[in-house]
Design a protein around this motif. Structure first.
Motif, PDB file in Angstrom:
ATOM      1  N   TYR A  68       0.831  -1.207   0.000  1.00 28.69           N
ATOM      2  CA  TYR A  68       0.000   0.000   0.000  1.00 28.69           C
ATOM      3  C   TYR A  68       0.867   1.260   0.000  1.00 28.69           C
ATOM      4  O   TYR A  68       0.639   2.184  -0.792  1.00 28.69           O
ATOM      5  N   THR A  82      -6.522   5.851  -3.700  1.00 24.28           N
ATOM      6  CA  THR A  82      -5.342   5.896  -2.833  1.00 24.28           C
ATOM      7  C   THR A  82      -5.678   5.877  -1.340  1.00 24.28           C
ATOM      8  O   THR A  82      -4.799   5.638  -0.518  1.00 24.28           O
ATOM      9  N   VAL A 136      -8.235   1.132  -0.905  1.00 26.76           N
ATOM     10  CA  VAL A 136      -7.248   0.268  -1.568  1.00 26.76           C
ATOM     11  C   VAL A 136      -7.365  -1.165  -1.050  1.00 26.76           C
ATOM     12  O   VAL A 136      -7.359  -2.124  -1.830  1.00 26.76           O
ATOM     13  N   HIS A 176      -8.928  -2.963  -4.188  1.00 26.69           N
ATOM     14  CA  HIS A 176      -7.802  -3.563  -4.893  1.00 26.69           C
ATOM     15  C   HIS A 176      -7.374  -4.897  -4.257  1.00 26.69           C
ATOM     16  O   HIS A 176      -7.339  -5.917  -4.936  1.00 26.69           O
TER      17      HIS A 176
END
Length: 241
Positions: free
Chosen positions: A31, A47, A52, A56
């Motif tokens: 990260y 971000t 994230v 992600h």
């Protein structure tokens, strides 16, 4: 652990995936490197830490909810961008031999840095077009599992990814909204590339509850010699009838 890590750990445990302290530290490093490098090159529009980890990391690992990754030896991630889903899967399942193909050398440089920083082994990073790399003997019809996450429509993705997939291997296309229309237009490409639809798995991302779909495709035979076509042609003329 902060609240984001606690939630991330609990959500994965609910899916039968337990993370060690070392693996959590690797995600934290990932990260931080992602955010740092994102300031000088465009890797992601997301971000914020919790975002994230959910959009992600968790989303990448979701493939393991529907496939037994412990039975997979080698994984090819095509058009990986900032490393999704390949790197999160590699962190969770260190035994994987991971190959990432991306057409932008700056992204490959970032992924090389991440792999070194996180201490990942058996990671091969290739700068090139999928159509060119898939023509090389060592990559053609070679991988147990091939992935692509939010790269292109399925009729095009099939020509990018199925040439990497071994016979009886799986290509998993990770999608957002309902892929019914894409599946319909991709029927011809599946037939041409010696593959068949196995199943479509669906789930919702935690917290924000946005839809996710994973299209599982099984390779039924070796890739015909004429595929993939030369770089650029598949995008201009996808395999559709």
């Amino acid at each position: 652990m902060d609240n984001t890590e606690v939630q991330f750990t609990q959500l994965l445990q609910e899916r039968g995936i337990s993370l060690t302290t070392e693996q959590l530290a690797q995600f934290d490093l990932y990260y931080n490197e992602l955010v740092t490098w994102n300031e000088k090159m465009n890797l992601t529009g997301i971000t914020e830490r919790e975002q994230v980890y959910t959009k992600h990391f968790y989303d990448s690992i979701s493939l393991a909810f529907f496939l037994d990754i412990n039975e997979i030896t080698n994984l090819a991630d095509i058009g990986s961008g900032a490393g999704f889903p390949g790197i999160p899967l590699k962190i969770c399942f260190p035994h994987l031999k991971l190959t990432i193909v991306d057409s932008l050398n700056k992204r490959i440089s970032f992924l090389q840095h991440v792999s070194t920083t996180l201490g990942l082994t058996d990671v091969q990073l290739i700068h090139g077009r999928a159509e060119d790399v898939a023509r090389k003997f060592t990559h053609r019809d070679a991988y147990d599992l091939v992935t692509a996450r939010a790269v292109a429509r399925l009729s095009l993705l099939n020509e990018f990814c199925l040439p990497f997939t071994r016979k009886d291997g799986v290509f998993a296309a990770m999608k957002g909204s309902d892929p019914s229309e894409e599946l319909s237009e991709a029927k011809y490409s599946l037939k041409e590339l010696r593959a068949e639809l196995s199943k479509v798995e669906s789930f919702s991302l935690p917290v924000e509850e946005s839809d996710r779909h994973i299209i599982m495709i099984r390779k039924t035979g070796a890739t015909p010699a004429k595929y993939p076509r030369k770089a650029g042609i598949p995008a201009k003329m996808p395999l559709m009838k």
